[in-house]
Design an enzyme around this catalytic site. Structure first.
Site, PDB file in Angstrom:
ATOM      1  N   ALA C 240       0.886  -1.139   0.009  1.00 37.14           N
ATOM      2  CA  ALA C 240      -0.037  -0.244  -0.035  1.00 37.14           C
ATOM      3  C   ALA C 240       0.903   1.153   0.066  1.00 37.14           C
ATOM      4  CB  ALA C 240      -0.844  -0.218   1.136  1.00 37.14           C
ATOM      5  N   HIS C 241       0.169   2.461  -0.078  1.00 42.69           N
ATOM      6  CA  HIS C 241       0.955   3.725  -0.262  1.00 42.69           C
ATOM      7  C   HIS C 241       1.701   4.054   0.851  1.00 42.69           C
ATOM      8  CE1 HIS C 241      -3.176   5.641   1.102  1.00 42.69           C
ATOM      9  NE2 HIS C 241      -2.819   4.677   1.822  1.00 42.69           N
ATOM     10  N   ASN C 242       3.005   4.648   0.827  1.00 43.91           N
ATOM     11  CA  ASN C 242       3.854   5.064   1.951  1.00 43.91           C
ATOM     12  C   ASN C 242       4.451   3.815   2.802  1.00 43.91           C
ATOM     13  OD1 ASN C 242       1.735   7.385   1.566  1.00 43.91           O
ATOM     14  ND2 ASN C 242       3.672   8.112   2.118  1.00 43.91           N
ATOM     15  N   SER C 260       1.676   3.013   5.255  1.00 44.05           N
ATOM     16  CA  SER C 260       2.689   3.694   6.144  1.00 44.05           C
ATOM     17  C   SER C 260       3.466   2.498   6.820  1.00 44.05           C
ATOM     18  CB  SER C 260       2.045   4.664   6.815  1.00 44.05           C
ATOM     19  OG  SER C 260       1.482   5.735   5.765  1.00 44.05           O
TER      20      SER C 260
END
EC number: 2.3.1.191
Lengths: 349, 349, 349
Positions: C240-242, C260
């Protein structure tokens, strides 16, 4: 693309403090922003960064009080977070503002396209495809015969949509997702082989739906697999034939929904969840990541966890004891010893 | 495409009741069928719909007795379900009856193609690819060098088959699946890095196999990863290098099979199951969804559940007690109190 | 391609025993090798095959002692396994030694390409893409605007890389993986709908990373999702993002990492594992397949198992008792009966 502090302040109707001519060409978080970058401070706990950041321009709340000199040019607005989000959106729009039809692409004469459309090279549109206004079809997309794509929808590269499926307005399909593949339907034969059940239905995706990369949504055996308005699906999700996901439900990555299951409105389903077929979830159902559900949920707003899943709070308690099962087993062993002793004493008496 | 009731009755060798000229252009379930649509009634519990449906034509069993007037034109046949399934199949065949080679496609001179082949635009065939008769290769498919595709196989858009893989007859590969990617093999080095182990084997897919959208099947390190006759794989499945899946086994979506594992004939494996590497499953093994298997199963027709999985019935019992673990813990606590009391009484004595 | 025993012996600096002119065109495991094939024996337990194999050429250890006549031509080297692995690698390199730019492909004037590059037909490069030396871009690949691909990287067919992402040197991206799709970020609105949070960051993939087929790695909301040097990701993984995955970490198929989360160096994560967002894993963390992790791991080299996961050894113990829960429940029942009896006796007294 570069923007000056003055341009941004004008765009946001904000008050400028510092050099109006300083320019930014990029956006970053306050703790990572360097020269030539724009950032923002909305949360008081990040205010300390204001004196150390190298960001050239900062969007801050009107109310922010500075106690030391600040290097960055400030743009003061009522709500720094909203103003920044607005800029992000505009930035994203500008970055993806593609139009025109690139060659080679495959667009039969029977296709109807709206205005202001982008069709990338190597995109393939089948017979009788209908494309609305402002639709973006990225390179390498495949749309089968009779597919309908309504206004303002974006289809990222390599998406495959099988024949007769319908996509609403403002839908976003991310790269590699597959819409309308055959449902997994096979009739077992007496000799142990399986006979394919033809899957002649379609998939209907309503307005404002976003579907993640490499997610797969199978066409209905008959009728339609339906993803209703405002549903958000993450990456690598499997939606089987004849499933119906109602409005504003959100499903995280790698979850799988088996055939003919109906999911209510405003549900929140975690990642890697599995749902068996032919069940119904009431509106507002919440399911924890990695849970497995084999029964319908009739009570709205229920929270569930576990594989098999049951009530969230009870599940938490069972899990806590599971961790201490060796201890519980030891307590039972000790009880057995004590009771044996008690019994022998009694018999001794 | 339109068909009249007379045409359909002739095709099915059925007895016509009603208007022979009424036409249908679509197919639907009895409870959803409208004007211009064809439906069927095979199950007595749906017979009530016969008086209310708007379907223009209905296929029904010879034996069906109507008690009130029926709007729809009826076609009476021996077995309504089989007749309808036959029509579905013909319909699907007609809908997907594409032939010819679209341009631009990449077909080197060394490629051999059979008769009555469809190759869509933007399809890429490597050197020495061999394509049998009646093969359909949809747009954007990639077949690496030396890939062999036997008769009557359909490869949907965006499928990628790496070099040297072999596809049998009547195989169906759904959009986005990847056949023959490198197995996940890395030799750990003393400095903590990993060295890639070259994967020089291939994937062999036998006749009558169907593989779902975005499923991945890795090539063998050496030798072949093998999917045998009649196997059906759903979407988003992972098959690792050197796996062997024997005839007529069915695997549901999002299951993962680790390297070198061998699965017997006629197994039924649920969704989101995980199997570790280097194990064997006996013929007829049944595994419940979301289970995790780390050991071989020697006994044919075993049923398993859980992560880690064990015998299905025992697993059900353990799960039932798991749900009530807080209760079990409470009973142990009460026993402890009572036993403590008994002991103190005894000591008191 | 054919090689003679003499050619191979020269290449490996080995000692030849047998016919120097015999030729091989394929490679196989000792137990499967036939005429015209090359194989090897490194492990003493396979030495028995030396007298029965039909392999035309065998690579063996210098030290190997034969007790009977051997049909195959032998090449004796110091370390047969390493010599064979070297040959495999060379073979694989030769097999995939493609260069040149095939047409049609989409390469705007703003693209910069290095030397000795392969770009397959139907590949699409966006504006300002930069391609290093010896890069291979297979057919049907999509690289968005401003994507950077460094030297010696291979991108297999149908990979999609969204705009602004960066791929290091010697990276391998397998077919169908999607790099840089939007992170799954939506702000819930008071009316129950969700507002998309623009995802304007990118994905950075460092040197020597390999990413499996149909794996998806989302771009950061702001900043970068980072996959660091030497990381190996299997097929169908969701990042997923980050997220930040540190050097030399290995992750098996179908695992999902939420937004994250930061994963340390040299971690080993099994298949179908789920990690919640915003947690950190210390270096060397090991996580068993199908586990679910909802908390940070601070202690390096921890081993974990279960969903929710806890210490590996404790988890094994709890699982063992779980299997016998019906037995434990029965023991509690027996204790209850005995204690009831003891109490009644006491009361009877």
């Amino acid at each position: 693309m570069q923007f000056s502090a003055l341009q941004l302040a004008t765009m946001l109707d904000g008050k400028l403090e510092g050099n109006p001519d300083v320019k930014v060409s990029n956006i970053a978080k306050i703790e990572e922003a360097g020269e030539g970058m724009l950032s923002f401070i909305a949360n008081p706990k990040y205010e300390e960064f204001i004196y150390t950041t190298n960001a050239s321009i900062l969007i801050v709340n009107e109310s922010l009080v500075t106690e030391k000199p600040v290097k960055s040019t400030l743009i003061r607005v009522k709500d720094a977070y909203s103003a920044f989000a607005l800029l992000l959106e505009k930035y994203k729009q500008i970055m993806s503002n593609k139009t025109g039809i690139q060659q080679p692409s495959h667009i039969p004469a029977s296709v109807k396209t709206g205005q202001n459309v982008f069709i990338g090279a190597f995109a393939y549109l089948g017979e009788n495809v209908v494309i609305g206004n402002n639709v973006k079809i990225y390179p390498g997309v495949y749309l089968g015969d009779n597919v309908i794509v309504q206004d303002d929808t974006t289809i990222f590269p390599g998406v495959k949509v099988y024949e007769n499926c319908v996509l609403g307005s403002r839908v976003i399909l991310h790269a590699g997702c597959v819409i309308g593949g055959d449902g997994f339907g096979f009739a077992p034969q007496p000799d142990g082989t399986y006979k394919k059940v033809p899957q002649i239905g379609n998939v209907i995706i309503h307005d404002d739906v976003e579907i993640g990369a490499n997610t797969t949504i199978d066409r209905a055996t008959m009728g339609s697999t339906i993803i209703r308005q405002g549903v958000k699906l993450d990456n690598l999700i499997q939606i089987a034939h004849n499933v119906d996901v109602d409005t504003n439900t959100v499903i995280a990555a790698q979850t799988g929904i088996s055939g003919s299951t109906k999911i209510g409105k405003n549900c929140v389903i975690g990642g890697q969840v599995g749902l068996v077929g032919h069940i119904q979830l009431a509106d507002g159902t919440k399911i924890n990541a990695q849970s497995g559900l084999s029964k319908s949920i009739a009570e709205p707003n229920s929270a569930l966890m576990g594989s098999p899943a049951f009530d969230y709070k009870s599940s938490l308690k069972s899990q806590a004891i599971f961790r201490n099962l060796p201890d519980l087993e030891k307590r039972v062993k000790e009880l057995e010893d004590m009771v044996k002793q008690l019994l022998s004493v009694r018999e001794g008496v």
